[in-house]
Design an enzyme around this catalytic site. Structure first.
Site, PDB file in Angstrom:
ATOM      1  N   GLY A   8       0.784  -1.197   0.125  1.00 49.43           N
ATOM      2  CA  GLY A   8      -0.055   0.046   0.105  1.00 49.43           C
ATOM      3  C   GLY A   8       0.839   1.169   0.059  1.00 49.43           C
ATOM      4  O   GLY A   8       0.453   2.247   0.443  1.00 49.43           O
ATOM      5  N   SER A  10       1.313   3.110  -2.390  1.00 44.16           N
ATOM      6  CA  SER A  10       0.593   4.085  -3.335  1.00 44.16           C
ATOM      7  C   SER A  10      -0.194   4.953  -2.312  1.00 44.16           C
ATOM      8  O   SER A  10      -0.929   5.991  -3.031  1.00 44.16           O
ATOM      9  CB  SER A  10       0.049   3.480  -4.362  1.00 44.16           C
ATOM     10  OG  SER A  10      -0.846   2.228  -3.866  1.00 44.16           O
ATOM     11  N   ASP A  59      -2.130  -7.741  -6.019  1.00 44.94           N
ATOM     12  CA  ASP A  59      -3.247  -7.744  -5.186  1.00 44.94           C
ATOM     13  C   ASP A  59      -2.844  -8.752  -3.960  1.00 44.94           C
ATOM     14  O   ASP A  59      -2.729  -9.996  -4.327  1.00 44.94           O
ATOM     15  CB  ASP A  59      -4.362  -8.130  -6.137  1.00 44.94           C
ATOM     16  CG  ASP A  59      -5.905  -8.061  -4.940  1.00 44.94           C
ATOM     17  OD1 ASP A  59      -5.620  -8.082  -3.981  1.00 44.94           O
ATOM     18  OD2 ASP A  59      -6.647  -8.090  -5.938  1.00 44.94           O
ATOM     19  N   TYR A 150     -13.601  -4.554  10.266  1.00 44.87           N
ATOM     20  CA  TYR A 150     -12.249  -3.855  10.183  1.00 44.87           C
ATOM     21  C   TYR A 150     -11.759  -3.912  11.377  1.00 44.87           C
ATOM     22  O   TYR A 150     -10.469  -4.354  11.515  1.00 44.87           O
ATOM     23  CB  TYR A 150     -12.559  -2.199   9.946  1.00 44.87           C
ATOM     24  CG  TYR A 150     -11.247  -1.402   9.742  1.00 44.87           C
ATOM     25  CD1 TYR A 150     -10.628  -1.206   8.382  1.00 44.87           C
ATOM     26  CD2 TYR A 150     -10.979  -0.531  10.703  1.00 44.87           C
ATOM     27  CE1 TYR A 150      -9.565  -0.579   8.561  1.00 44.87           C
ATOM     28  CE2 TYR A 150      -9.789   0.360  10.494  1.00 44.87           C
ATOM     29  CZ  TYR A 150      -9.297   0.322   9.531  1.00 44.87           C
ATOM     30  OH  TYR A 150      -8.172   1.119   9.244  1.00 44.87           O
ATOM     31  N   SER A 151     -12.359  -3.829  12.327  1.00 49.22           N
ATOM     32  CA  SER A 151     -11.796  -4.224  14.033  1.00 49.22           C
ATOM     33  C   SER A 151     -11.379  -5.387  13.983  1.00 49.22           C
ATOM     34  O   SER A 151     -10.413  -6.059  14.468  1.00 49.22           O
ATOM     35  CB  SER A 151     -12.969  -3.747  14.800  1.00 49.22           C
ATOM     36  OG  SER A 151     -13.440  -2.571  14.876  1.00 49.22           O
ATOM     37  N   LYS A 154      -8.317  -6.271  11.902  1.00 51.17           N
ATOM     38  CA  LYS A 154      -7.031  -5.451  12.510  1.00 51.17           C
ATOM     39  C   LYS A 154      -6.557  -6.274  13.960  1.00 51.17           C
ATOM     40  O   LYS A 154      -5.563  -6.254  14.276  1.00 51.17           O
ATOM     41  CB  LYS A 154      -7.138  -4.222  12.705  1.00 51.17           C
ATOM     42  CG  LYS A 154      -7.376  -3.232  11.576  1.00 51.17           C
ATOM     43  CD  LYS A 154      -6.282  -3.246  10.340  1.00 51.17           C
ATOM     44  CE  LYS A 154      -6.390  -2.170   9.334  1.00 51.17           C
ATOM     45  NZ  LYS A 154      -5.226  -2.330   8.605  1.00 51.17           N
TER      46      LYS A 154
HETATM   47  P1  NDP Z   1      -5.088   4.646   1.566  1.00 48.86           P
HETATM   48  O1  NDP Z   1      -6.557   4.090   1.276  1.00 48.86           O
HETATM   49  O2  NDP Z   1      -4.662   5.911   1.210  1.00 48.86           O
HETATM   50  O3  NDP Z   1      -4.202   3.465   1.048  1.00 48.86           O
HETATM   51  C1  NDP Z   1      -4.611   2.048   0.872  1.00 48.86           C
HETATM   52  C2  NDP Z   1      -3.486   1.240   0.268  1.00 48.86           C
HETATM   53  O4  NDP Z   1      -3.941  -0.019   0.513  1.00 48.86           O
HETATM   54  C3  NDP Z   1      -3.538   1.639  -1.105  1.00 48.86           C
HETATM   55  O5  NDP Z   1      -1.947   1.954  -1.349  1.00 48.86           O
HETATM   56  C4  NDP Z   1      -3.944   0.670  -1.832  1.00 48.86           C
HETATM   57  O6  NDP Z   1      -3.433   0.353  -3.124  1.00 48.86           O
HETATM   58  C5  NDP Z   1      -3.721  -0.514  -0.848  1.00 48.86           C
HETATM   59  N1  NDP Z   1      -4.565  -1.776  -1.183  1.00 48.86           N
HETATM   60  C6  NDP Z   1      -5.895  -1.640  -0.746  1.00 48.86           C
HETATM   61  N2  NDP Z   1      -6.449  -2.922  -1.396  1.00 48.86           N
HETATM   62  C7  NDP Z   1      -5.484  -3.752  -1.787  1.00 48.86           C
HETATM   63  C8  NDP Z   1      -5.192  -4.889  -2.348  1.00 48.86           C
HETATM   64  N3  NDP Z   1      -6.244  -5.763  -2.540  1.00 48.86           N
HETATM   65  N4  NDP Z   1      -4.035  -5.431  -2.673  1.00 48.86           N
HETATM   66  C9  NDP Z   1      -2.825  -4.655  -2.393  1.00 48.86           C
HETATM   67  N5  NDP Z   1      -3.024  -3.313  -2.131  1.00 48.86           N
HETATM   68  C10 NDP Z   1      -4.180  -2.851  -1.605  1.00 48.86           C
HETATM   69  O7  NDP Z   1      -5.257   4.458   3.087  1.00 48.86           O
HETATM   70  P2  NDP Z   1      -4.251   4.876   4.293  1.00 48.86           P
HETATM   71  O8  NDP Z   1      -3.055   5.198   3.785  1.00 48.86           O
HETATM   72  O9  NDP Z   1      -5.154   5.783   4.888  1.00 48.86           O
HETATM   73  O10 NDP Z   1      -4.280   3.577   5.203  1.00 48.86           O
HETATM   74  C11 NDP Z   1      -2.940   2.881   5.253  1.00 48.86           C
HETATM   75  C12 NDP Z   1      -3.114   1.696   6.431  1.00 48.86           C
HETATM   76  O11 NDP Z   1      -3.219   2.669   7.754  1.00 48.86           O
HETATM   77  C13 NDP Z   1      -4.418   0.870   6.218  1.00 48.86           C
HETATM   78  O12 NDP Z   1      -4.019  -0.544   6.638  1.00 48.86           O
HETATM   79  C14 NDP Z   1      -5.375   1.530   7.060  1.00 48.86           C
HETATM   80  O13 NDP Z   1      -6.298   0.497   7.369  1.00 48.86           O
HETATM   81  C15 NDP Z   1      -4.529   1.999   8.166  1.00 48.86           C
HETATM   82  N6  NDP Z   1      -5.286   3.024   9.015  1.00 48.86           N
HETATM   83  C16 NDP Z   1      -5.433   4.179   8.307  1.00 48.86           C
HETATM   84  C17 NDP Z   1      -5.982   5.405   9.177  1.00 48.86           C
HETATM   85  C18 NDP Z   1      -6.375   6.749   8.656  1.00 48.86           C
HETATM   86  O14 NDP Z   1      -7.032   7.496   9.539  1.00 48.86           O
HETATM   87  N7  NDP Z   1      -6.210   6.982   7.346  1.00 48.86           N
HETATM   88  C19 NDP Z   1      -6.300   5.052  10.734  1.00 48.86           C
HETATM   89  C20 NDP Z   1      -6.084   3.672  11.070  1.00 48.86           C
HETATM   90  C21 NDP Z   1      -5.444   2.886  10.238  1.00 48.86           C
HETATM   91  P3  NDP Z   1      -3.963   0.895  -4.586  1.00 48.86           P
HETATM   92  O15 NDP Z   1      -4.430   2.347  -4.335  1.00 48.86           O
HETATM   93  O16 NDP Z   1      -2.590   0.976  -5.484  1.00 48.86           O
HETATM   94  O17 NDP Z   1      -5.138   0.027  -5.013  1.00 48.86           O
END
Ligand code: NDP
Length: 239
Positions: A8, A10, A59, A150-151, A154
């Site tokens: 992730g 990206s 993925d 989600y909970s 995680k």
């Molecule tokens: P974003 O939505 O900005 O990023 C999510 C990332 O996960 C993207 O890079 C996406 O890739 C990748 N992703 C999603 N599905 C898949 C998949 N099937 N295979 C591979 N990659 C995947 O989220 P955040 O940066 O906000 O969150 C990052 C982490 O932090 C997550 O685990 C989230 O649960 C956790 N988090 C975030 C919080 C927040 O407030 N933002 C709070 C608490 C936890 P692509 O876009 O290339 O598809």
């Protein structure tokens, strides 16, 4: 120079982690699923800043595709830092939650952790140095309405963190979870407005992805060698 994979990469938090690990002198493998362009932009930024990086796309829910991509990466050597950051949410109150919402969230966060970390574990063990950092959420510690899926995903990651830390403790490998609160990224933008964040978070602001990245970078460093099996939350005194 150690090789670090950030799933992730990206996304909002992942990109900040990639930049920070690169600034610390690691070769960063910036992972994306749908947003290859974003991963390549981060790689470009890191290279421009004099760092070392490459992009990879798969993925994390697809075991075979993930294994094939990791096999390719391992041809250049072990990956000693793994940040399991890829995650999604699909919120709904429980009576209205579909099976698809339940499974998709668990698939990315929990099965994704297994699909990515398990194939990398033996090569990491052979080096006798490693860092596995799982990005979870305060929702797994305190619970959150509309996020039973989600909970659960995680929270399972927290339990996996603790067990894997025990298995790898004697091999110089630490395993920790970082549980962010509200962090300003695309994922949280739709969920909270500024007024709600002010009321909800004692520090009256969302955290910045860079603040999460600083914590991850510390856990990835030699200085954190004695910290393992921990769930460390970064949340502006939210819980
Ligand atoms: P974003 O939505 O900005 O990023 C999510 C990332 O996960 C993207 O890079 C996406 O890739 C990748 N992703 C999603 N599905 C898949 C998949 N099937 N295979 C591979 N990659 C995947 O989220 P955040 O940066 O906000 O969150 C990052 C982490 O932090 C997550 O685990 C989230 O649960 C956790 N988090 C975030 C919080 C927040 O407030 N933002 C709070 C608490 C936890 P692509 O876009 O290339 O598809």
């Amino acid at each position: 120079m150690k090789r670090a994979l950030v799933t992730g990469g990206s996304g909002g938090i992942g990109a900040a982690i990639c930049r920070r690990l690169a600034a610390d002198g690691h070769h960063v493998i910036v992972h994306a699923n749908r947003s290859r362009d974003k991963a390549e932009t981060i790689v470009g930024e890191i290279l421009t800043a004099g760092g070392s990086a490459e992009a990879v796309v798969f993925d994390v829910t697809e075991r075979a595709a993930t294994a094939a991509a990791l096999e390719g990466l391992l041809e250049s050597g072990p990956i000693q830092i793994v940040v399991n950051n890829a995650g999604i949410h699909a919120d709904a109150v429980f009576p209205g939650m579909s099976a698809e919402q339940w499974h998709s969230v668990i698939d990315v966060s929990l099965h994704g952790f297994f699909n990515v970390t398990q194939p990398l574990s033996l090569p990491m063990i052979r080096t006798r140095w490693g860092r596995i950092i799982n990005i979870s959420s305060v929702a797994a510690i305190a619970g959150n309405r509309g996020q039973v899926n989600y909970s659960a995903a995680k929270g399972a990651l927290h339990a996996a963190t603790k067990s894997l830390a025990l298995e790898l403790a004697s091999r110089g490998i630490t395993v920790n979870a970082v549980a962010p609160g509200v962090i300003a990224t695309e994922m949280s933008d739709g969920a909270f407005d500024a007024e709600t964040i002010k009321k909800l978070v004692p520090m009256q602001r969302a955290g910045r992805p860079e603040e999460v990245a600083d914590l991850v970078a510390f856990l990835a460093s030699d200085k954190a060698a004695y910290i393992s099996g921990q769930i460390i939350s970064i949340n502006g005194a939210l819980i």
